[in-house]
Design a protein around this motif. Structure first.
Motif, short mmCIF file in Angstrom:
data_model
loop_
_atom_site.label_atom_id
_atom_site.label_comp_id
_atom_site.label_asym_id
_atom_site.label_seq_id
_atom_site.Cartn_x
_atom_site.Cartn_y
_atom_site.Cartn_z
N UNK A 102 1.30 5.41 29.72
CA UNK A 102 0.08 6.11 30.13
C UNK A 102 -0.85 5.14 30.85
N UNK A 103 -1.85 5.66 31.55
CA UNK A 103 -2.65 4.83 32.44
C UNK A 103 -3.32 3.66 31.72
N UNK A 104 -3.76 3.86 30.45
CA UNK A 104 -4.45 2.74 29.78
C UNK A 104 -3.52 1.55 29.55
N UNK A 105 -2.24 1.85 29.40
CA UNK A 105 -1.29 0.76 29.11
C UNK A 105 -0.54 0.28 30.35
N UNK A 106 -0.69 0.99 31.44
CA UNK A 106 0.09 0.69 32.64
C UNK A 106 -0.53 -0.50 33.37
N UNK A 107 0.21 -1.60 33.45
CA UNK A 107 -0.30 -2.74 34.21
C UNK A 107 0.01 -2.54 35.69
N UNK A 108 -0.67 -3.32 36.52
CA UNK A 108 -0.40 -3.24 37.96
C UNK A 108 1.04 -3.68 38.25
N UNK A 109 1.50 -4.65 37.45
CA UNK A 109 2.89 -5.10 37.63
C UNK A 109 3.88 -3.98 37.30
N UNK A 110 3.58 -3.22 36.21
CA UNK A 110 4.45 -2.07 35.86
C UNK A 110 4.45 -1.04 36.98
N UNK A 111 3.26 -0.78 37.50
CA UNK A 111 3.12 0.19 38.60
C UNK A 111 4.02 -0.20 39.77
N UNK A 112 3.93 -1.48 40.17
CA UNK A 112 4.72 -1.95 41.32
C UNK A 112 6.21 -1.94 41.00
N UNK A 113 6.55 -2.21 39.73
CA UNK A 113 7.96 -2.18 39.32
C UNK A 113 8.52 -0.77 39.51
N UNK A 118 11.97 3.16 41.88
CA UNK A 118 12.10 4.61 42.06
C UNK A 118 11.85 5.06 43.50
N UNK A 119 11.10 4.26 44.27
CA UNK A 119 10.86 4.64 45.67
C UNK A 119 11.62 3.76 46.65
N UNK A 120 11.55 2.45 46.45
CA UNK A 120 12.27 1.55 47.37
C UNK A 120 13.77 1.87 47.35
#
Ligand SMILES: NC(=O)c1ccc[n+]([C@@H]2O[C@H](COP(=O)([O-])OP(=O)(O)OC[C@H]3O[C@@H](n4cnc5c(N)ncnc54)[C@H](O)[C@@H]3O)[C@@H](O)[C@H]2O)c1
Length: 260
Positions: A102-113, A118-120
């Motif tokens: 969830x957003x509170x636990x999501x780090x920027x590194x997780x987001x980019x991962x 999933x997209x790249x």
């Protein structure tokens, strides 16, 4: 007219992530429909097992070790396929792996991962196989979205996954536009909850709150990889000759019907 069991005869189909789950089911289904299947994965044992299953069933398949997040590797793979197995008629960009938070636990590194995994992993094979696909008649691309790409979840915090799969659904529409002048159709399948290695160890694990979701799926059960593969096969085949830009939900009605 009956649907031919050899709907993909004479076609070469590139399928990503063929070592397990839905990619393996698709390799078996597409080969049974007559396609020469070109697979890839980073799980060498699983990928080899899929090739063995396909060939044991009388189908034709090869597989390469490719990390789909690595642009150089994907470009080299596409070039190798063009030189040795082309032309390619079908790309099924199935592979992806996700991490939920969830957003509170999501780090920027997780987001980019998540964007990378999933997209790249969709963008790169599309980009590097595209020149081959637009050169053949009646080519088709099938991407894999998710119910997560079109709905939020009260039970499973998954912001980055939702964003990435929503992007894949949006990419389907833009690619449909860019492929249309070449007669190249681009569609997506969006699975709901499907029983694969990825979900067995996570969302369907005994202690996960999502495990009880079958009760809120209108058809009352979790789906199978084969049920997704059949829908992808339809979209990849000439049976879907007037379908492009579509996102086919393969979710037992989960995203269409509110519980209660
Ligand atoms: N299982 C579900 O309930 C479900 C629901 C909605 C969407 N999906 C989507 O369906 C697709 C297939 O999922 P699955 O459940 O079969 O998963 P899975 O984990 O069983 O299979 C995915 C395969 O892709 C491979 N892969 C992942 N990243 C890769 C990379 N960078 N390079 C090469 N290979 C890579 C993995 O090694 C694995 O063999 C994915 O796009 C997933 O997001 C699954």
């Amino acid at each position: 007219m009956p649907v031919s069991s050899q709907r993909l005869a004479g076609k070469t189909a590139v399928i990503t992530g063929t070592a397990s789950g839905q990619g393996r089911a698709a390799a078996l289904a597409f080969a049974e429909a007559g396609a020469v299947v070109v697979g890839c994965d980073m799980d060498d044992d699983g990928a080899a097992a899929t090739v063995h299953k396909v060939t044991a069933a009388g189908g034709r398949m090869s597989s390469s070790r490719v990390d789909l997040t690595d642009e150089t590797a994907v470009a080299a793979w596409a070039q190798d396929v063009a030189a040795n197995q082309g032309p390619v008629h079908i790309l099924y960009a199935n592979a992806a792996v996700t991490r939920f938070a969830p957003v509170e636990q999501l780090t920027f590194a997780d987001w980019k991962w998540n964007v990378e995994h999933e997209m790249d992993v969709v963008f790169l094979p599309v980009k590097y196989f595209w020149p081959q696909l637009i050169q053949v008649r009646d080519a088709a691309v099938v991407l894999v979205g998710s119910t997560a790409g079109v709905t939020g979840s009260m039970t499973n915090g998954r912001l980055a996954h939702t964003a990435a799969k929503g992007a894949v659904v949006a990419m389907t529409k833009q690619l449909a536009a860019e492929g249309a002048p070449y007669g190249l159709r681009v569609n997506a399948v969006s699975p709901g909850m499907i029983r694969t290695a990825a979900t067995e160890g996570n969302l369907l694990a005994a202690d996960h709150p999502m495990r009880s979701i079958a009760g809120s799926i209108p058809l009352g059960r979790i789906g199978t990889p084969e049920e997704v593969a059949k829908c992808a096969l339809f979209l990849a085949s000439d049976e879907a000759s007037y379908v492009t830009g579509a996102n086919l939900m393969v979710d037992g009605g989960w995203s269409a019907v509110l519980p209660g």
